[in-house]
Structure formats: C-alpha cells, structure tokens
Design an enzyme around this catalytic site. Structure first.
Site, PDB file in Angstrom:
ATOM      1  N   ASP A   1      40.632  38.688  57.873  1.00  0.00           N
ATOM      2  CA  ASP A   1      39.892  39.379  58.922  1.00  0.00           C
ATOM      3  C   ASP A   1      39.477  38.325  59.940  1.00  0.00           C
ATOM      4  O   ASP A   1      38.640  37.459  59.638  1.00  0.00           O
ATOM      5  CB  ASP A   1      38.659  40.067  58.318  1.00  0.00           C
ATOM      6  CG  ASP A   1      37.808  40.784  59.350  1.00  0.00           C
ATOM      7  OD1 ASP A   1      38.049  40.632  60.568  1.00  0.00           O
ATOM      8  OD2 ASP A   1      36.878  41.510  58.936  1.00  0.00           O
ATOM      9  N   VAL A   2      40.050  38.370  61.128  1.00  0.00           N
ATOM     10  CA  VAL A   2      39.809  37.300  62.096  1.00  0.00           C
ATOM     11  C   VAL A   2      38.372  37.268  62.602  1.00  0.00           C
ATOM     12  O   VAL A   2      37.966  36.287  63.239  1.00  0.00           O
ATOM     13  CB  VAL A   2      40.793  37.382  63.290  1.00  0.00           C
ATOM     14  CG1 VAL A   2      42.229  37.185  62.832  1.00  0.00           C
ATOM     15  CG2 VAL A   2      40.611  38.681  64.074  1.00  0.00           C
TER      16      VAL A   2
ATOM     17  N   ASN B   1      47.332  36.615  68.061  1.00  0.00           N
ATOM     18  CA  ASN B   1      47.865  37.920  68.415  1.00  0.00           C
ATOM     19  C   ASN B   1      47.021  39.103  67.951  1.00  0.00           C
ATOM     20  O   ASN B   1      47.131  40.199  68.511  1.00  0.00           O
ATOM     21  CB  ASN B   1      49.282  38.036  67.822  1.00  0.00           C
ATOM     22  CG  ASN B   1      49.845  39.427  67.918  1.00  0.00           C
ATOM     23  OD1 ASN B   1      50.147  39.923  69.001  1.00  0.00           O
ATOM     24  ND2 ASN B   1      49.989  40.091  66.774  1.00  0.00           N
TER      25      ASN B   1
ATOM     26  N   TYR C   1      38.525  46.954  76.087  1.00  0.00           N
ATOM     27  CA  TYR C   1      39.799  46.238  75.965  1.00  0.00           C
ATOM     28  C   TYR C   1      40.049  45.354  77.181  1.00  0.00           C
ATOM     29  O   TYR C   1      40.408  44.182  77.047  1.00  0.00           O
ATOM     30  CB  TYR C   1      40.921  47.263  75.805  1.00  0.00           C
ATOM     31  CG  TYR C   1      42.306  46.667  75.644  1.00  0.00           C
ATOM     32  CD1 TYR C   1      42.712  46.143  74.433  1.00  0.00           C
ATOM     33  CD2 TYR C   1      43.205  46.656  76.711  1.00  0.00           C
ATOM     34  CE1 TYR C   1      43.982  45.609  74.265  1.00  0.00           C
ATOM     35  CE2 TYR C   1      44.478  46.128  76.560  1.00  0.00           C
ATOM     36  CZ  TYR C   1      44.856  45.606  75.337  1.00  0.00           C
ATOM     37  OH  TYR C   1      46.119  45.079  75.191  1.00  0.00           O
TER      38      TYR C   1
ATOM     39  N   LYS D   1      40.460  41.138  77.520  1.00  0.00           N
ATOM     40  CA  LYS D   1      41.688  40.482  77.963  1.00  0.00           C
ATOM     41  C   LYS D   1      41.452  39.614  79.197  1.00  0.00           C
ATOM     42  O   LYS D   1      42.120  38.580  79.371  1.00  0.00           O
ATOM     43  CB  LYS D   1      42.778  41.518  78.203  1.00  0.00           C
ATOM     44  CG  LYS D   1      43.209  42.248  76.926  1.00  0.00           C
ATOM     45  CD  LYS D   1      43.600  41.283  75.806  1.00  0.00           C
ATOM     46  CE  LYS D   1      44.051  41.993  74.550  1.00  0.00           C
ATOM     47  NZ  LYS D   1      44.478  41.042  73.490  1.00  0.00           N
TER      48      LYS D   1
END
Length: 253
Positions: free
Chosen positions: A61-62, A88, A156, A160
C-alpha cells in the site's frame, strides 16, 4: 555521474497489477529488466509476473510508509540495487466538483496519487544515493490532467498538477547523485480507468455534452515509458505527452 550501461537493470513498478503498470512491467521483462512488482492485490501481481524468473511480487500500500520501506528493502535484498522506479500507482477518485467532494474522498485521492508517489520516490532516492554505483532514474506517471482537466475531476486533477512539481523537485535535488526524474502524461490509453470515465460510451465534455473519444493500445503507452527508462545516464527526459490521436485534448474546454 555513473555513465555505464547496466546489464539487466533493476526496476520497481508500482500499480503493477493492471493497466499501464502491467503493460510496462511485461515489456520490461521482455527487455531484460529485473523487476519488483508492487500493488495492493497479490493475485494480480502474480498474473503480471506470470512466473517469470526475473520478477518478484511485493504486496504494498503506497500510502503506508512501512509498506514502502519494505518494498525497497525487498528490492535490494533480492537484486542488490534499484536503477529505476516507475511511480505509477494511482486512483481516479470521485466524480465531483470542488463544492461537492467530501473531505474523506479528497484526502483519499491525495493520499494515493500524491503522498504515495512522494513516499515511493523518497525511498527510491535514498536507495539510489546509498548504492554503488550511485544513481538511478524515476519516472512519474502523471496524466494529461496535469495540463488540462476533465469536468468534475478536482481531486485527480490537483494531484496530477502537483505531480509535476514533485517531478521537477526530484530532478533538481537528484543532480548531485546521478538521479534523474521525468514525467509521462498519458491520455486515453485503453485501460480500466478509461472504462470508468466512460470514454468508450461517452465521456462528459467541458460544455456538458458527452462524446465517444478515441483510445490507443496501452502497450503503446508502455513503449513510451521504456523509451524514457532506456536513456543513458547522461540524458534526462523531463516530460513526455502521449495521447490517442484525435482525442479532445488540444483545444479542450
């Protein structure tokens, strides 16, 4: 800076259980990389690895710092070093405008897309600084949302845009250690995410209408990642944008 051409370089790929991460991992295995495949679901990681001798899978789990440290410890324990991180892992988050999104959904999207990417990059940089020969490369998976958002994608889109700042900061701070960092911004590769957005059935446009948008094979996006990864240590690819031909990106709004 180390300029030697590494034989069988070692890469960590997060979000390797599906989509772009899986496509990149499989091309890397075909290209002679040794891989550490990370993701939340071990069964999907094992499907990506397909029993390849040059791949190990590490459920991760990042957003969990301990998980991330264990991931990179597994890489160095198995392969001795890390030459590349493909950062990613990510989620699309809720479909909501800024006045609609809940704090829980906002923080959840930030945690995976931004904090998770930072934690993985930090662990990669520490590893790349400590190893001999020193150095390596990080490729962050951004999105064309880093340039132009879709409607109702506030969380989102913000992550980014922030990814671009993370990329440039890593590139700058890594210079003295032979560490480079670049970002690939992909638009409409044919993945599960595109199905979630509704690209094939009609994605919402800036004027409120819906439009069926073109897509392109995810393997083509993966080839662009491998092009960046395969550059010599003397070169750094800062930014790459790859989109489906004819998609409403240039002139979006």
């Amino acid at each position: 800076m180390n300029t030697r051409k590494l034989v069988e370089p070692v890469a960590v790929v997060t979000g390797a259980g599906s989509g772009i991460g899986r496509a990149v991992a499989r091309l890397m295995l075909d290209g002679g990389y040794r891989l550490v495949l990370a993701g939340r679901r071990e069964a999907q990681l094992l499907e990506t690895a397909a029993g390849h001798a040059n791949a190990i899978t590490v459920p991760c789990d990042v957003t969990d710092p301990d998980d991330v440290e264990r991931l990179f410890a597994s890489a160095t324990r198995r392969w001795g070093r890390v030459d590349l991180l493909f950062n990613n892992a990510g989620v699309f988050g809720p479909a909501a405008s800024v006045d609609e999104i809940s704090l829980t959904d906002w923080e959840g999207t930030i945690a995976v897309n931004l904090t998770g990417s930072m934690l993985c990059a930090a662990a990669a940089v520490r590893t790349m600084k400590a190893q001999s020969p020193q150095g390596g490369r990080i490729i962050n998976n951004g999105s064309i949302a880093a340039h132009s958002p879709r409607p109702r994608t506030v969380a989102y889109t913000v992550t980014k845009h922030a990814m671009t700042g993370l990329t440039k900061s890593i590139e700058l701070d890594g210079r003295g250690f032979g560490i480079t960092c670049g970002q690939i911004d992909i638009g409409n590769a044919a993945t599960e995410l595109m199905e979630q957005i509704g690209v094939g059935s009609g994605a919402i446009q800036g004027d409120g209408s819906r439009k069926v948008e073109p897509t392109f094979p995810v393997e083509d996006a993966a080839r662009a990642v491998l092009l960046m990864a395969g550059m010599p240590a003397t070169a750094s690819v800062g930014s790459v944008v790859v989109t489906a031909a004819g998609m409403p990106f240039i002139g979006r709004g």
